[in-house]
Structures are given as structure tokens and as C-alpha cells.
Design an enzyme around this catalytic site. Sequence first.
Site, PDB file in Angstrom:
ATOM      1  N   ARG A 150       0.855  -1.250  -0.029  1.00 45.48           N
ATOM      2  CA  ARG A 150       0.028  -0.007  -0.180  1.00 45.48           C
ATOM      3  C   ARG A 150       1.028   1.133   0.100  1.00 45.48           C
ATOM      4  NH1 ARG A 150      -5.347   1.060   3.456  1.00 45.48           N
ATOM      5  NH2 ARG A 150      -6.102  -0.229   1.798  1.00 45.48           N
TER       6      ARG A 150
ATOM      7  N   ARG B 137     -13.163  -9.116   1.631  1.00 46.61           N
ATOM      8  CA  ARG B 137     -11.690  -8.678   1.258  1.00 46.61           C
ATOM      9  C   ARG B 137     -10.767  -9.845   1.630  1.00 46.61           C
ATOM     10  NH1 ARG B 137      -9.655  -3.658   0.979  1.00 46.61           N
ATOM     11  NH2 ARG B 137      -7.954  -4.964   0.530  1.00 46.61           N
TER      12      ARG B 137
ATOM     13  N   CYS C 261     -16.219   0.766   0.461  1.00 47.68           N
ATOM     14  CA  CYS C 261     -15.101   0.092   0.669  1.00 47.68           C
ATOM     15  C   CYS C 261     -14.855   0.321   2.304  1.00 47.68           C
ATOM     16  CB  CYS C 261     -14.097   0.718  -0.127  1.00 47.68           C
ATOM     17  SG  CYS C 261     -13.930   2.271   0.171  1.00 47.68           S
TER      18      CYS C 261
ATOM     19  N   ASP D 230     -17.454   6.167  -1.385  1.00 49.00           N
ATOM     20  CA  ASP D 230     -16.341   6.305  -0.908  1.00 49.00           C
ATOM     21  C   ASP D 230     -16.006   7.622  -0.218  1.00 49.00           C
ATOM     22  OD1 ASP D 230     -13.788   5.429   0.362  1.00 49.00           O
ATOM     23  OD2 ASP D 230     -12.593   5.743  -1.810  1.00 49.00           O
TER      24      ASP D 230
ATOM     25  N   GLN E 293      -9.781  -4.378  -3.646  1.00 49.45           N
ATOM     26  CA  GLN E 293     -11.237  -3.718  -3.301  1.00 49.45           C
ATOM     27  C   GLN E 293     -11.895  -4.163  -4.197  1.00 49.45           C
ATOM     28  OE1 GLN E 293     -12.129  -2.395  -0.170  1.00 49.45           O
ATOM     29  NE2 GLN E 293     -14.105  -2.828  -0.951  1.00 49.45           N
TER      30      GLN E 293
ATOM     31  N   HIS F 265      -7.298   0.660  -6.501  1.00 54.50           N
ATOM     32  CA  HIS F 265      -7.270  -0.304  -5.369  1.00 54.50           C
ATOM     33  C   HIS F 265      -7.900  -1.545  -5.788  1.00 54.50           C
ATOM     34  CE1 HIS F 265      -7.645  -1.372  -1.271  1.00 54.50           C
ATOM     35  NE2 HIS F 265      -8.384  -0.683  -0.869  1.00 54.50           N
TER      36      HIS F 265
HETATM   37  N1   CP Z   1     -11.308  -0.645   2.260  1.00 51.09           N
HETATM   38  C1   CP Z   1     -10.086  -0.592   2.546  1.00 51.09           C
HETATM   39  O1   CP Z   1      -9.135  -0.600   2.054  1.00 51.09           O
HETATM   40  O2   CP Z   1      -9.798  -0.579   4.164  1.00 51.09           O
HETATM   41  P1   CP Z   1      -8.299  -0.196   4.794  1.00 51.09           P
HETATM   42  O3   CP Z   1      -8.041   1.191   4.317  1.00 51.09           O
HETATM   43  O4   CP Z   1      -8.954  -0.362   6.161  1.00 51.09           O
HETATM   44  O5   CP Z   1      -7.547  -1.139   4.507  1.00 51.09           O
HETATM   45  N1  NVA Z   2     -10.182   6.254  -1.487  1.00 50.49           N
HETATM   46  C1  NVA Z   2      -9.787   5.713  -0.123  1.00 50.49           C
HETATM   47  C2  NVA Z   2      -9.892   4.342  -0.125  1.00 50.49           C
HETATM   48  C3  NVA Z   2      -9.597   3.821   1.374  1.00 50.49           C
HETATM   49  C4  NVA Z   2      -9.821   2.279   1.537  1.00 50.49           C
HETATM   50  C5  NVA Z   2      -8.297   6.152   0.176  1.00 50.49           C
HETATM   51  O1  NVA Z   2      -7.603   6.212  -0.637  1.00 50.49           O
HETATM   52  O2  NVA Z   2      -7.872   6.613   1.329  1.00 50.49           O
END
Ligand code: CP
Ligand code: NVA
Length: 295
Positions: free
Chosen positions: A95, A281, A253, A213, A125, A122
Site C-alpha cells: 500500500r 476482502r 469500501c 467512498d 477492493q 485499489h
Molecule cells: N477498504 C480498505 O481498503 O480499507 P482499509 O483502508 O482499512 O484497508
Molecule cells: N479512497 C480511499 C480508500 C480507502 C480504502 C483512500 O484512498 O483513502
Amino acid sequence: MRHLLEIDDLTIDELKDVLTRSAAANLEPSLAGKGAALVFEKPSARTRNSLEMAVFQLGGNGVYIQGSEVGFDVRETTEDIARTLAGYYDVVCARVFKHETLERMAATDAVPIVNLLSDQAHPMQALADILTLQQEFGDIAGKTVAYVGDPNNVWRSLSIAGGMLGVDLRLAAPAGHKPSDDDLARITAAGGDPIISDSPAAAVKGADAVYTDVWVSMGEEGDADEKKAAFSQFTVTNQVMEAADPGAIFMHCLPAHRGEEVAGEVADGPQSRIWPQAENRMHTARGLLSWLSQQ
Ligand code: CP
Ligand code: NVA
């Protein structure tokens, strides 16, 4: 060597294979005796925990690594980190703030790289989102998913995945926050034909699923005031849900900000599927890693 930086790194058949594996009860322990690096430059509840459990369920060892500990381009180059981790792990899942970090690791071809969220995409997701839609509707070709809010990393991967599987895509977003031509071209290339609207009510009319989101993604905190003002009329309320099909589901999400992108009564209401979606997930992480380990 295969990588998953965006969902269309899979062919349509491969995507279907991953989804079938995700729903399967007994997968081969294809990571037995192997390791998965789980590198995080940003916080996570779902992604870290679902990946750790998915690796465990496949017989492997998932090791959580803070991004600041390996220090991309601070302690050493991003490429050297990838080559180092390749000596220990069968897959590096990360990430990151910049999508380019994933591209540079993947370009070494030292180890498969899996995107656990970047500023651009993502895909893990999107896998869970599609599985959730399939559990609800069976064949999702021709079903309509209306996304209300920021066309961000989550929207991009969901739209590409939906396009690959014949989902009708709609987006409601305000002026100044519409998708780029490149985004639309990639979704179109995947098979999608998104309808873009200024109006949440118009976008969700008759839709089978309404998705939103956060308005301010991780790394965008400096833009919070501007984005909250721009999206203030884009909250998914009960009134918005009433414009959708009566059997419509609500998806997010997570993490959710009740009172911003979604009203609490929608997130916690009978149409909400946010908890199965979050659980999925783990199932889809298992499906993806099972598939990847056999490439
Ligand atoms: N949806 C998602 O990726 O959640 P987190 O940021 O908690 O991993
Ligand atoms: N769009 C959000 C998703 C979190 C899972 C972010 O990037 O923070």
C-alpha cells in the site's frame, strides 16, 4: 512474472478464475512454507487483516512491514527494496502513496507485486466489490452500479472491473472532480461505457447498487476543505437510495464517514452490504493469492 497493479492486469478469464477461487471452500495451501511481504505506507484495518488471514489460510506466512521501516527512496531505492524482499518472499503486496512506487518495484521483475491501494488504484477492493455483487445478484452482466462521489482509486478499479464483466456503470460527481480522459479511455478499453452525471438522483435512478467512498482519501488531507465543499451535495441519503431500484444494495469500501459521503441510516440500514463486502476482502485476497501462486 505476473503483477497486479490494476484489475485489468488480469484478463477477463483470469478475473473470473480469481472470483471462482475466492468463493471456493477448500483451496490448495499454495503458500505452504512461503512468505508474503505486506508493506504499508498508509494505515489500514481491512487490507492488512484480510491479507494476513488470507496468507495464513493458504498455509503461508504474511509479514507486516511499515513503509517507513524499509524507507522507499529514503533508506535505499525502491528497486533495491523490491530485490531484497524477493530473496525472502514469494509475493510483495504494498500500500503506497505513489502508484509509481509499485510500477518501479514491478519493473525489477524480481518478485510479483500486488497493489494494496495506491493514489491511482485499489484492485483488491474491486475484487471484493465484484464478489459482493455476485453474491447478491448472481450474474452481474447488465446490472447497474451507480457510484456517487469522488472518482478516486476505488472508483477507478471498480469501474474497470465492472466494465470487464458487463456491468452498466454510472457516476455522479461535481464539476472539477470528473474523471480524466485517460480514466475513461481505460474503462472503455476494459469494456465499460460509463455514464457521467452531475446529479446523484439521476445517476442512481433504477440502479441495482449504489456505491460511495470517502471524499478525502489518504494523502489528500491538504485538500479536505475544498473537497468537502465540492461534494457537499453528494451524500448518499435515504432520499438518494429511494431513487434506486427497490431491491438496490448500498456499498462502501470503508472506512465510512457517516454524515459526509453517506448518511448513517443508509450505512447501517437494511440495504447496506458493507459488512459482507468487508469480509469479502479476505476471501478475494485468498482467491487472488491462490491464483498468483500458481502462475
Ligand atoms: N477498504 C480498505 O481498503 O480499507 P482499509 O483502508 O482499512 O484497508
Ligand atoms: N479512497 C480511499 C480508500 C480507502 C480504502 C483512500 O484512498 O483513502
